[in-house]
Design a protein around this motif. Structure first.
Motif, mmCIF file in Angstrom:
data_model
loop_
_atom_site.group_PDB
_atom_site.id
_atom_site.type_symbol
_atom_site.label_atom_id
_atom_site.label_comp_id
_atom_site.label_asym_id
_atom_site.label_seq_id
_atom_site.Cartn_x
_atom_site.Cartn_y
_atom_site.Cartn_z
ATOM 1 N N CYS A 120 -1.583 -0.057 -7.001
ATOM 2 C CA CYS A 120 -0.251 0.561 -7.620
ATOM 3 C C CYS A 120 0.327 0.263 -5.422
ATOM 4 N N CYS B 226 0.860 -3.378 -4.139
ATOM 5 C CA CYS B 226 2.377 -3.976 -4.761
ATOM 6 C C CYS B 226 3.535 -3.585 -4.750
ATOM 7 N N SER C 59 8.759 -2.024 -9.020
ATOM 8 C CA SER C 59 7.737 -0.823 -8.174
ATOM 9 C C SER C 59 7.342 -0.215 -9.143
ATOM 10 N N ALA D 158 2.605 2.049 -15.500
ATOM 11 C CA ALA D 158 1.768 1.088 -15.738
ATOM 12 C C ALA D 158 1.977 0.783 -17.523
ATOM 13 N N LEU E 56 5.284 -0.288 -18.340
ATOM 14 C CA LEU E 56 5.906 -2.063 -17.942
ATOM 15 C C LEU E 56 4.943 -2.838 -19.288
ATOM 16 N N LYS F 277 3.378 -11.369 -9.126
ATOM 17 C CA LYS F 277 2.617 -9.971 -8.688
ATOM 18 C C LYS F 277 2.149 -8.756 -9.449
ATOM 19 N N LEU F 278 2.311 -8.945 -10.657
ATOM 20 C CA LEU F 278 2.013 -7.526 -11.508
ATOM 21 C C LEU F 278 0.947 -8.011 -13.124
ATOM 22 N N LEU G 244 -2.128 -5.471 -13.945
ATOM 23 C CA LEU G 244 -1.830 -5.038 -14.551
ATOM 24 C C LEU G 244 -2.971 -4.816 -15.846
#
Length: 382
Positions: free
Chosen positions: A166, A169, A182, A202, A205, A232-233, A236
């Motif tokens: 996190c 990120c 973010s 999280a 998202l 980028k994500l 998760l």
């Protein structure tokens, strides 16, 4: 005395601060009612330097039973009174016990003391209980639940990896067109009081349709944006199952906290656990729930079968937060006259009260108190 500001001009910031200091000192020194049903709420606050402020708030059991628990609400600032404010250079348990004993002689023996398990405060209260064994010492539910979460998650390598990801990120996204995605910033202290912010971010998202995000960034080609989101994500996905477990753990602690904060603590423990709608599955979740039951069992065993007592010291944490909001304007974060804003926040400020306070406490009295308690300030020394 009425002052016409149209003739005298608007008072300066320093004048207003002095007035507030005089009113706060009046409230601190005002003789408090001697009662047999006080509940002491105790904590320490610190700034820069070696000083610590020991604050003792008081609320009567009668007020709780008549005005707080029936309405199922938490304590407000004006439900409590500032019984003691001591600036201390050492907070050994013996000194804490001494201050509590001195206060008892002034306002009466409390039926309960509620505080966290800070080592100095805990020792001081236990020494005090040697004199007054009938006084109940309750461990604040907010700190208790946060500590249970901390013990569970500090040892969880998956969770520690999650918060590191996190942080990375957030650094990668904060100067990009995806900055609105973010992770929330993490607190350097007391982070386990607010871990649901990260967990909820999280989960939400992961549950968000990618088409919605594509619509929010119309200046990037959808194919390129999807690739960026994955880059980028995409990490998760690895935490999806764990996030569900962590979310359940947080939810059960918040359920217990909410019930105890609004209804008080008593021996009807089953009603607390029935409130939460979770089906705890897996050894870790069952063990975590058992630890919560242990806390409730220990704390409720100290009280009589029909008794309901206060379970939280949140009101003192709230007052500390308000004080630090005021003191943040000071050049040095040192405890000073602004600590009196704590007593101001607990007052019902009517015109007659303000008039009496300003007639009773002079500016010279405020300066004398400040010199005696704090001595020369850090800023003055600099």
């Amino acid at each position: 005395m009425y002052v016409d500001f149209s003739e005298h001009g608007t008072p300066s910031f320093s004048s207003i601060r002095k007035w507030l200091g005089r009113i706060g000192l009046y409230e601190l020194n005002r003789k408090k009612e001697y009662r047999s049903d006080w509940i002491f709420i105790v904590d320490l606050t610190v700034e820069l330097g070696t000083e610590k402020a020991l604050v003792v708030l008081g609320v009567s059991q009668q007020l709780l039973e008549e005005q707080v628990f029936p309405l199922k609400r938490g304590l407000g600032h004006q439900d409590v009174e500032l019984l003691a404010l001591e600036i201390m250079y050492s907070t050994k348990g013996e000194y804490i016990e001494q201050k509590l004993s001195e206060l008892t002689k002034k306002v009466g023996r409390p039926v309960q003391i509620i505080a966290d398990h800070g080592s100095d405060i805990q020792r001081g209260i236990k020494l005090y209980q040697q004199q007054y064994p009938e006084v109940i010492y309750t461990y604040d539910v907010t700190h208790a639940m946060a500590l249970l979460l901390k013990h569970e998650l500090v040892a969880d390598e998956k969770y520690q990896s999650f918060i590191q990801q996190c942080t990375q990120c957030r650094q990668q996204l904060q100067q990009t067109e995806l900055s609105f995605l973010s992770p929330p910033s993490q607190r350097s202290q007391c982070r386990y009081f607010n871990i649901e912010r990260l967990i909820n971010w999280a989960i939400k998202l992961l549950d968000s349709p990618i088409d919605i995000i594509v619509e929010l960034v119309p200046n990037i080609e959808p194919a390129i944006l999807r690739q960026k989101l994955k880059s980028k994500l995409g990490w998760l996905i690895n935490y999806q199952e764990s996030l569900s477990i962590w979310s359940q753990m947080v939810q059960v602690t918040r359920t217990v906290e909410t019930h105890l904060k609004t209804c008080g603590l008593n021996q009807k423990l089953s009603s607390v656990l029935e409130l939460q709608q979770l089906t705890m599955r897996g050894n870790s979740l069952v063990n975590f729930q058992l630890k919560i039951i242990d806390y409730l069992t220990i704390e409720s065993s100290k009280i009589q079968s029909e008794q309901t007592i206060l379970a939280t010291s949140d009101v003192i944490e709230s007052l500390f937060g308000k004080y630090k909001q005021f003191s943040s304007r000071c050049p040095f974060k040192q405890i000073g006259q602004m600590i009196l804003s704590i007593s101001l926040s607990t007052m019902k400020l009517t015109g007659s009260v303000v008039k009496l306070a300003l007639e009773t406490v002079r500016y010279l009295d405020l300066e004398a108190w400040s010199d005696q308690v704090f001595g020369q300030s850090m800023l003055s020394k600099r």
